[in-house]
Design an enzyme around this catalytic site. Structure first.
Site, PDB file in Angstrom:
ATOM      1  N   GLU A 182     -15.003  54.147 -29.928  1.00 28.00           N
ATOM      2  CA  GLU A 182     -16.298  54.826 -29.837  1.00 28.00           C
ATOM      3  C   GLU A 182     -16.454  55.628 -28.547  1.00 28.00           C
ATOM      4  O   GLU A 182     -17.018  56.729 -28.561  1.00 28.00           O
ATOM      5  CB  GLU A 182     -17.429  53.797 -29.959  1.00 28.00           C
ATOM      6  CG  GLU A 182     -17.640  53.246 -31.359  1.00 28.00           C
ATOM      7  CD  GLU A 182     -16.648  52.160 -31.734  1.00 28.00           C
ATOM      8  OE1 GLU A 182     -16.604  51.770 -32.910  1.00 28.00           O
ATOM      9  OE2 GLU A 182     -15.912  51.690 -30.824  1.00 28.00           O
ATOM     10  N   HIS A 238     -23.693  42.431 -34.704  1.00 27.45           N
ATOM     11  CA  HIS A 238     -23.818  43.528 -35.656  1.00 27.45           C
ATOM     12  C   HIS A 238     -25.259  43.683 -36.157  1.00 27.45           C
ATOM     13  O   HIS A 238     -25.497  44.358 -37.159  1.00 27.45           O
ATOM     14  CB  HIS A 238     -22.903  43.310 -36.864  1.00 27.45           C
ATOM     15  CG  HIS A 238     -21.452  43.212 -36.517  1.00 27.45           C
ATOM     16  ND1 HIS A 238     -20.873  42.055 -36.073  1.00 27.45           N
ATOM     17  CD2 HIS A 238     -20.479  44.147 -36.528  1.00 27.45           C
ATOM     18  CE1 HIS A 238     -19.591  42.259 -35.842  1.00 27.45           C
ATOM     19  NE2 HIS A 238     -19.324  43.526 -36.092  1.00 27.45           N
TER      20      HIS A 238
END
Length: 342
Positions: free
Chosen positions: A71, A140
């Site tokens: 990322e 998450h």
């Protein structure tokens, strides 16, 4: 393979169809728009949530970039491209993974226009699912609305309906500043009515403007993303008890539509804020502060805040549900602020 999504039942469209169509139309209209994200080439997951389905085939790998699982790397590449006038749309599989790239998002994207004295614009969109996604664990399931909304230089949007998703994503892509676009996995397959205006290629929604989803006179309920649906269900229950609730869909977390919120509170004299993020330093806290500063004399009862529990979101789905706001929590809060039996 269905290709670019266009399936609709009557005048209804799912949220993921709305997002897909917005991406498609903006890529078609502007060759500077391109996508970056992980596993775009994986036929089994096919973009995980199918938001970008069909776009790789239509526009090719020169505008739909399949990235490694890094990322920080592809976010930095996207921001650099934005410095030079391109319009990247960076997708995170979940916004939890944006933590790997937060230095780029905050220091390289959010601050650059100010630090360059307006010489450098950063027209980039960071999008993906935000918040709990059912049994995925704390790493998450975090809601990042308040995190990113605290940073000057960013715009933060959180759609609820298909109209929101389509209109706000188009506005985000066209905006000259970096936009954090927070979606919700539970909403992707939800269908909402859409008008012909919404389906038009020129349709977009103004950033910074909330929507009154339901008018009322006894209590104002503010919410965003998935919690808007919960607030509307709570309002239906309250109506049967003689309580008229006004439900405001924030749509935009930064900038926040303080004018619409305060106008509603001055009418109803009561406020309930709803979010699935943590209670401390949350979006609801900012809304409460705004109302205290601008409409304190209109309040007839203490403000009620409904939030997620002050713990990491549990992996167990039953515990997860208990840690997040539910319709009955909103109903009880509205009853309390209206001096009814809690």
């Amino acid at each position: 393979m269905r290709g670019i999504l266009r399936q609709r039942v009557g005048s209804y469209m799912t949220v993921h169809e709305a997002l897909n169509s917005a991406l498609d139309e903006e890529m078609s209209a502007d060759p500077n728009v391109f996508l970056m994200g992980e596993e775009y080439l994986c036929s089994n997951l096919h973009f995980l949530y199918q938001i970008s389905i069909g776009l790789l085939k239509k526009y090719g790998p020169g505008r739909v970039f399949d990235t490694p699982i890094t990322e920080a790397g592809f976010t930095g590449i996207g921001i650099g491209a934005a410095y030079h006038g391109l319009k990247p749309i960076v997708e995170f599989m979940t916004f939890n993974f944006s933590m790997q790239a937060i230095d780029h998002i905050i220091n390289s994207a959010a601050k650059m226009n100010h630090m360059s004295a307006g010489q450098i614009s950063v027209p980039i969109v960071f999008r993906g699912p935000n918040g709990a996604i059912a049994g995925a664990g704390a790493q998450h399931s975090h809601c990042f609305a308040a995190w990113y909304a605290s940073c000057p230089g960013l715009k933060v949007l959180a759609p609820y309906s298909s109209e929101d998703a389509r209109g706000l994503l188009k506005a985000a892509i066209r905006d000259p500043d970096p936009v954090v676009f927070l979606e919700n996995t539970f909403l992707y397959e939800e269908s909402f009515p859409v008008s012909e205006e919404v389906l038009g290629s020129n349709f977009f929604l103004p950033i910074g403007k909330a929507k009154i989803e339901r008018e009322g006179k006894d209590v104002t309920i503010t919410a965003f993303s998935r919690m808007v649906g919960y607030a509307l269900k709570a309002a239906e229950i309250l109506e049967k008890e003689g309580i008229s609730a006004e439900v405001i869909n924030l749509r935009s977390i930064r900038p926040l539509d303080r004018a619409t919120i305060n106008a509603s509170v001055r009418k109803t004299s009561r406020l309930v804020t709803v979010e699935d993020g943590f209670p401390q330093h949350g979006v609801g806290s900012e809304i409460c502060t705004s109302v205290i500063e601008e409409s304190f004399s209109s309040l007839d009862a203490p403000v009620e805040r409904i939030t997620g529990a002050d713990v990491p979101v549990p992996y167990n789905e039953d515990l997860e549900r208990k840690s997040l706001p539910q319709v009955e929590d909103i109903v009880r809060a509205a009853r309390r602020t209206c001096n009814c039996l809690a």
